[in-house]
Design a protein around this motif. Structure first.
Motif, mmCIF file in Angstrom:
data_model
loop_
_atom_site.group_PDB
_atom_site.id
_atom_site.type_symbol
_atom_site.label_atom_id
_atom_site.label_comp_id
_atom_site.label_asym_id
_atom_site.label_seq_id
_atom_site.Cartn_x
_atom_site.Cartn_y
_atom_site.Cartn_z
ATOM 1 N N ALA A 143 -45.326 -20.730 65.700
ATOM 2 C CA ALA A 143 -45.631 -19.405 66.866
ATOM 3 C C ALA A 143 -44.481 -18.559 65.352
ATOM 4 O O ALA A 143 -45.581 -17.827 65.072
ATOM 5 N N MET A 144 -43.460 -19.354 65.316
ATOM 6 C CA MET A 144 -43.036 -18.648 64.588
ATOM 7 C C MET A 144 -43.394 -18.504 63.530
ATOM 8 O O MET A 144 -43.560 -18.191 62.342
ATOM 9 N N MET A 145 -43.350 -19.288 63.063
ATOM 10 C CA MET A 145 -43.790 -19.840 61.047
ATOM 11 C C MET A 145 -45.245 -18.803 61.720
ATOM 12 O O MET A 145 -45.188 -18.121 59.889
ATOM 13 N N PHE B 127 -38.843 -22.005 56.198
ATOM 14 C CA PHE B 127 -39.384 -21.081 57.123
ATOM 15 C C PHE B 127 -38.000 -20.585 57.653
ATOM 16 O O PHE B 127 -37.669 -21.289 58.517
ATOM 17 N N SER B 128 -38.187 -19.049 57.669
ATOM 18 C CA SER B 128 -37.043 -18.970 57.585
ATOM 19 C C SER B 128 -36.824 -16.672 58.368
ATOM 20 O O SER B 128 -38.100 -16.325 58.041
ATOM 21 N N GLU B 129 -37.320 -16.884 59.890
ATOM 22 C CA GLU B 129 -37.049 -15.472 60.389
ATOM 23 C C GLU B 129 -35.126 -14.684 59.794
ATOM 24 O O GLU B 129 -34.780 -14.848 60.713
ATOM 25 N N ASN C 110 -51.681 -26.676 64.500
ATOM 26 C CA ASN C 110 -50.653 -26.842 65.271
ATOM 27 C C ASN C 110 -49.080 -26.710 64.338
ATOM 28 O O ASN C 110 -47.724 -28.201 65.059
ATOM 29 N N GLY C 111 -49.177 -27.193 62.937
ATOM 30 C CA GLY C 111 -47.881 -27.274 62.154
ATOM 31 C C GLY C 111 -48.646 -28.235 61.718
ATOM 32 O O GLY C 111 -47.734 -28.663 60.592
#
Length: 161
Positions: free
Chosen positions: A11-13, A73-75, A43-44
């Motif tokens: 979800a974040m990605m 991938f980084s928030e 689902n990735g």
């Protein structure tokens, strides 16, 4: 075999966070560039990252030659980070249907970067591109690693704590 990613990480990605793509040439010299967009599906298990051809020539050449890539991938607001690796990437020219994906990614990144104090014009400049200069790199992650700073950094996802 595809790596299994936790739903909250997918979800974040999928929301649209910072994406850096890397590869290497036959002599193991690295190449790296910021993606101008991403799409996460199934689902990735199906991920597409978008690169500007004019600023990512070596990276695209390396991916085409080896099929290998690593994608981070980084928030920005939390530094929650995952690294995905694959050995079979497919490259294609971006098409009109990708423009909507790229626009949604830009909007999400404007929000993400605002969370750490930078106005949307910075994000727009950082992710500027022309659709006819963008390539889409599709892959299925084979390995996944927690890269969030801290004691678990570098640990394979799903490994014991």
């Amino acid at each position: 075999m595809a790596a299994t990613l936790p739903a909250d990480l997918v979800a974040m990605m999928a929301r649209g966070v910072s994406v850096i793509v890397g590869s290497r040439d036959a002599k193991l010299r690295p190449s790296i560039m910021r993606a101008v967009g991403s799409r996460v599906e199934a689902n990735g298990h199906d991920i597409t990252v978008y690169l500007s051809r004019s600023s990512s020539r070596q990276l695209i050449q390396d991916i085409a030659a080896t099929g290998q890539l690593a994608v981070v991938f980084s928030e920005p607001s939390t530094h929650r980070t995952v690294q995905l690796k694959a050995s079979r990437a497919e490259i294609r020219q971006a098409v009109d249907a990708d423009a909507q994906v790229l626009a949604a990614y830009l909007k999400s990144m404007e929000h993400e970067i605002q969370q750490v104090g930078f106005a949307p014009p910075l994000t727009r400049a950082m992710l500027a591109h022309r659709l006819d200069d963008v390539v889409a790199v599709r892959f299925t992650p084979e390995q996944a690693f927690d890269q969030t700073p801290g004691p678990r950094a570098g640990a394979p996802l799903g490994s014991p704590r």
